[in-house]
Design a protein around this motif. Structure first.
Motif, PDB file in Angstrom:
ATOM      1  N   GLY A 176      12.894 -11.091  -5.449  1.00 14.81           N
ATOM      2  CA  GLY A 176      12.189 -11.406  -4.207  1.00 14.81           C
ATOM      3  C   GLY A 176      11.461 -10.240  -3.569  1.00 14.81           C
ATOM      4  N   VAL A 177      11.464  -9.066  -4.197  1.00 17.84           N
ATOM      5  CA  VAL A 177      10.808  -7.890  -3.614  1.00 17.84           C
ATOM      6  C   VAL A 177       9.291  -8.064  -3.688  1.00 17.84           C
ATOM      7  CG1 VAL A 177      10.471  -5.391  -3.840  1.00 17.84           C
ATOM      8  CG2 VAL A 177      12.731  -6.381  -4.218  1.00 17.84           C
ATOM      9  N   SER A 178       8.593  -7.712  -2.606  1.00 21.87           N
ATOM     10  CA  SER A 178       7.137  -7.774  -2.577  1.00 21.87           C
ATOM     11  C   SER A 178       6.557  -6.412  -2.939  1.00 21.87           C
ATOM     12  CB  SER A 178       6.636  -8.149  -1.184  1.00 21.87           C
ATOM     13  OG  SER A 178       6.959  -9.484  -0.889  1.00 21.87           O
ATOM     14  N   PHE A 179       5.635  -6.412  -3.909  1.00 22.59           N
ATOM     15  CA  PHE A 179       4.885  -5.220  -4.287  1.00 22.59           C
ATOM     16  C   PHE A 179       3.404  -5.567  -4.139  1.00 22.59           C
ATOM     17  CE2 PHE A 179       8.787  -4.696  -6.866  1.00 22.59           C
ATOM     18  CZ  PHE A 179       9.131  -3.386  -6.549  1.00 22.59           C
ATOM     19  N   ARG A 180       2.761  -5.054  -3.111  1.00 29.94           N
ATOM     20  CA  ARG A 180       1.339  -5.336  -2.879  1.00 29.94           C
ATOM     21  C   ARG A 180       0.585  -4.012  -2.760  1.00 29.94           C
ATOM     22  NH1 ARG A 180       3.429  -9.360   1.359  1.00 29.94           N
ATOM     23  NH2 ARG A 180       3.897 -11.145   0.046  1.00 29.94           N
ATOM     24  N   GLY A 181      -0.306  -3.753  -3.708  1.00 34.09           N
ATOM     25  CA  GLY A 181      -1.072  -2.516  -3.667  1.00 34.09           C
ATOM     26  C   GLY A 181      -0.208  -1.283  -3.849  1.00 34.09           C
ATOM     27  N   VAL A 182       0.773  -1.352  -4.757  1.00 32.28           N
ATOM     28  CA  VAL A 182       1.722  -0.252  -4.948  1.00 32.28           C
ATOM     29  C   VAL A 182       1.352   0.553  -6.195  1.00 32.28           C
ATOM     30  CG1 VAL A 182       4.147   0.347  -5.305  1.00 32.28           C
ATOM     31  CG2 VAL A 182       3.543  -1.554  -3.800  1.00 32.28           C
ATOM     32  N   THR A 183       1.336   1.880  -6.040  1.00 33.11           N
ATOM     33  CA  THR A 183       1.028   2.790  -7.137  1.00 33.11           C
ATOM     34  C   THR A 183       2.272   3.570  -7.528  1.00 33.11           C
ATOM     35  OG1 THR A 183      -1.262   3.045  -6.387  1.00 33.11           O
ATOM     36  CG2 THR A 183      -0.403   4.759  -7.837  1.00 33.11           C
ATOM     37  N   PHE A 184       2.528   3.600  -8.831  1.00 35.42           N
ATOM     38  CA  PHE A 184       3.631   4.386  -9.377  1.00 35.42           C
ATOM     39  C   PHE A 184       3.027   5.455 -10.277  1.00 35.42           C
ATOM     40  CE2 PHE A 184       5.352   0.130  -8.666  1.00 35.42           C
ATOM     41  CZ  PHE A 184       6.528   0.409  -7.979  1.00 35.42           C
ATOM     42  N   GLU A 185       3.340   6.716 -10.023  1.00 36.23           N
ATOM     43  CA  GLU A 185       2.816   7.800 -10.846  1.00 36.23           C
ATOM     44  C   GLU A 185       3.952   8.709 -11.307  1.00 36.23           C
ATOM     45  OE1 GLU A 185      -0.804  11.042 -10.892  1.00 36.23           O
ATOM     46  OE2 GLU A 185      -0.692   9.543  -9.308  1.00 36.23           O
ATOM     47  N   SER A 186       3.992   8.930 -12.625  1.00 32.48           N
ATOM     48  CA  SER A 186       5.016   9.784 -13.249  1.00 32.48           C
ATOM     49  C   SER A 186       6.427   9.346 -12.856  1.00 32.48           C
ATOM     50  CB  SER A 186       4.785  11.252 -12.876  1.00 32.48           C
ATOM     51  OG  SER A 186       3.509  11.669 -13.298  1.00 32.48           O
ATOM     52  N   CYS A 187       6.655   8.037 -12.842  1.00 29.86           N
ATOM     53  CA  CYS A 187       7.964   7.489 -12.477  1.00 29.86           C
ATOM     54  C   CYS A 187       8.713   7.013 -13.718  1.00 29.86           C
ATOM     55  CB  CYS A 187       7.810   6.323 -11.506  1.00 29.86           C
ATOM     56  SG  CYS A 187       7.236   6.808  -9.863  1.00 29.86           S
ATOM     57  N   LYS A 188      10.034   7.082 -13.650  1.00 28.22           N
ATOM     58  CA  LYS A 188      10.906   6.542 -14.685  1.00 28.22           C
ATOM     59  C   LYS A 188      11.382   5.186 -14.179  1.00 28.22           C
ATOM     60  CE  LYS A 188      14.978   7.827 -17.387  1.00 28.22           C
ATOM     61  NZ  LYS A 188      16.043   8.837 -17.517  1.00 28.22           N
ATOM     62  N   MET A 189      11.045   4.127 -14.934  1.00 33.36           N
ATOM     63  CA  MET A 189      11.283   2.762 -14.460  1.00 33.36           C
ATOM     64  C   MET A 189      11.825   1.897 -15.598  1.00 33.36           C
ATOM     65  SD  MET A 189       7.689   2.476 -12.390  1.00 33.36           S
ATOM     66  CE  MET A 189       8.179   1.095 -11.383  1.00 33.36           C
TER      67      MET A 189
ATOM     68  N   ASP B 173       0.828  -1.212   0.000  1.00 35.63           N
ATOM     69  CA  ASP B 173       0.000   0.000   0.000  1.00 35.63           C
ATOM     70  C   ASP B 173       0.861   1.261   0.000  1.00 35.63           C
ATOM     71  OD1 ASP B 173      -2.358  -1.542   0.016  1.00 35.63           O
ATOM     72  OD2 ASP B 173      -2.245  -1.746   2.189  1.00 35.63           O
ATOM     73  N   CYS B 174       1.905   1.266  -0.822  1.00 39.18           N
ATOM     74  CA  CYS B 174       2.812   2.411  -0.927  1.00 39.18           C
ATOM     75  C   CYS B 174       2.584   3.121  -2.261  1.00 39.18           C
ATOM     76  CB  CYS B 174       4.271   1.950  -0.861  1.00 39.18           C
ATOM     77  SG  CYS B 174       4.769   1.332   0.756  1.00 39.18           S
ATOM     78  N   SER B 175       3.016   4.383  -2.334  1.00 37.90           N
ATOM     79  CA  SER B 175       2.943   5.127  -3.586  1.00 37.90           C
ATOM     80  C   SER B 175       4.293   5.762  -3.888  1.00 37.90           C
ATOM     81  CB  SER B 175       1.861   6.206  -3.506  1.00 37.90           C
ATOM     82  OG  SER B 175       2.205   7.191  -2.558  1.00 37.90           O
ATOM     83  N   PHE B 176       4.636   5.753  -5.163  1.00 40.13           N
ATOM     84  CA  PHE B 176       5.859   6.378  -5.666  1.00 40.13           C
ATOM     85  C   PHE B 176       5.438   7.436  -6.681  1.00 40.13           C
ATOM     86  CE2 PHE B 176       7.184   2.282  -4.141  1.00 40.13           C
ATOM     87  CZ  PHE B 176       8.496   2.436  -3.710  1.00 40.13           C
ATOM     88  N   THR B 177       5.871   8.675  -6.497  1.00 38.09           N
ATOM     89  CA  THR B 177       5.521   9.767  -7.397  1.00 38.09           C
ATOM     90  C   THR B 177       6.783  10.494  -7.836  1.00 38.09           C
ATOM     91  OG1 THR B 177       3.453  10.045  -6.169  1.00 38.09           O
ATOM     92  CG2 THR B 177       4.064  11.823  -7.676  1.00 38.09           C
ATOM     93  N   ASN B 178       6.930  10.672  -9.141  1.00 36.18           N
ATOM     94  CA  ASN B 178       8.098  11.366  -9.709  1.00 36.18           C
ATOM     95  C   ASN B 178       9.421  10.775  -9.216  1.00 36.18           C
ATOM     96  OD1 ASN B 178       6.664  13.362 -11.270  1.00 36.18           O
ATOM     97  ND2 ASN B 178       6.121  14.313  -9.326  1.00 36.18           N
ATOM     98  N   CYS B 179       9.498   9.464  -9.158  1.00 38.26           N
ATOM     99  CA  CYS B 179      10.724   8.781  -8.715  1.00 38.26           C
ATOM    100  C   CYS B 179      11.428   8.145  -9.908  1.00 38.26           C
ATOM    101  CB  CYS B 179      10.393   7.695  -7.692  1.00 38.26           C
ATOM    102  SG  CYS B 179       9.719   8.331  -6.127  1.00 38.26           S
ATOM    103  N   ASP B 180      12.732   7.927  -9.772  1.00 43.30           N
ATOM    104  CA  ASP B 180      13.509   7.216 -10.782  1.00 43.30           C
ATOM    105  C   ASP B 180      13.943   5.871 -10.198  1.00 43.30           C
ATOM    106  OD1 ASP B 180      15.166   6.271 -12.780  1.00 43.30           O
ATOM    107  OD2 ASP B 180      16.412   8.082 -12.889  1.00 43.30           O
ATOM    108  N   LEU B 181      13.383   4.798 -10.751  1.00 41.92           N
ATOM    109  CA  LEU B 181      13.731   3.447 -10.319  1.00 41.92           C
ATOM    110  C   LEU B 181      14.371   2.662 -11.470  1.00 41.92           C
ATOM    111  CD1 LEU B 181      10.545   3.995  -8.888  1.00 41.92           C
ATOM    112  CD2 LEU B 181      11.606   2.217  -7.554  1.00 41.92           C
ATOM    113  N   SER B 182      14.883   3.365 -12.458  1.00 43.83           N
ATOM    114  CA  SER B 182      15.436   2.713 -13.645  1.00 43.83           C
ATOM    115  C   SER B 182      16.522   1.707 -13.276  1.00 43.83           C
ATOM    116  CB  SER B 182      16.018   3.760 -14.600  1.00 43.83           C
ATOM    117  OG  SER B 182      14.986   4.577 -15.086  1.00 43.83           O
TER     118      SER B 182
END
Length: 186
Positions: free
Chosen positions: A59-72, A44-53
């Motif tokens: 093994g990373v868990s992503f549950r209910g995660v929102t990414f907005e305007s991110c570079k990935m 239940d996390c959110s990422f906004t304007n982040c760079d995760l490229s």
């Protein structure tokens, strides 16, 4: 493992970001490019304007995660923990990302750029690609039943190699479905 709940992280980078469980946290303007996120869990996390490229996500868990305007760019999501995986992507750059064989029912990819993304053998039932750019994206043995491709651009989906029953397409998208047959439309 450390536990973090309902915190806001702004302008954080990989040097001061520690592995742990993050629940209900928001991340804005963070730069995690090239970071190995093994040992992290996001719920239940959110990422906004982040760079995760080019992040490594084994093994990373992503549950209910929102990414907005991110570079990935270039993330191999198929290596993350598939248990209860749930994402939403809005206005993100997801070029060269891999979603091979993931169960991603009802995933939203809204107005994203996904050049050469790999959806081979993924289950994207009832997912939305509305307004997304899909040049070179690979759909091979992909379940796209009830998926929404309205306003999506430049996709190539072979109806004989993918399950598309009930999927929604614009008339402008017909060349992306029928291209291999050499049919001229319009």
């Amino acid at each position: 493992m450390s536990y973090h709940s309902n915190l806001n992280f702004h302008n954080v980078n990989s040097e001061n970001f520690q592995p742990g469980e993050y629940e209900g946290c928001s991340f804005s303007q963070c730069n995690f490019a090239g970071m190995n996120l093994q040992g992290f869990s996001f719920e239940d996390c959110s990422f906004t304007n982040c760079d995760l490229s080019n992040c490594k996500v084994p093994g990373v868990s992503f549950r209910g995660v929102t990414f907005e305007s991110c570079k990935m760019l270039g993330i191999h999501f198929q290596s993350c923990n598939p248990f209860l995986i749930e994402f939403t992507f809005k206005n993100c750059q997801l070029d060269y990302c891999g979603f091979y064989n993931l169960q991603l029912k009802k995933t939203v990819f809204s107005s994203c750029r996904m050049l050469e993304a790999d959806f081979t053998m993924a289950n994207l039932t009832a997912s939305s690609f509305v307004g997304s750019e899909l040049s070179g994206a690979v759909f091979d043995q992909t379940v796209l039943e009830k998926a929404d491709f309205r306003e999506a651009q430049n996709y190539r989906i072979d109806p004989e190699l993918n399950r598309i029953k009930g999927a929604r397409f614009d008339l402008d998208g017909l060349p992306g479905l029928l291209g291999k047959y050499g049919i001229k439309i319009g």
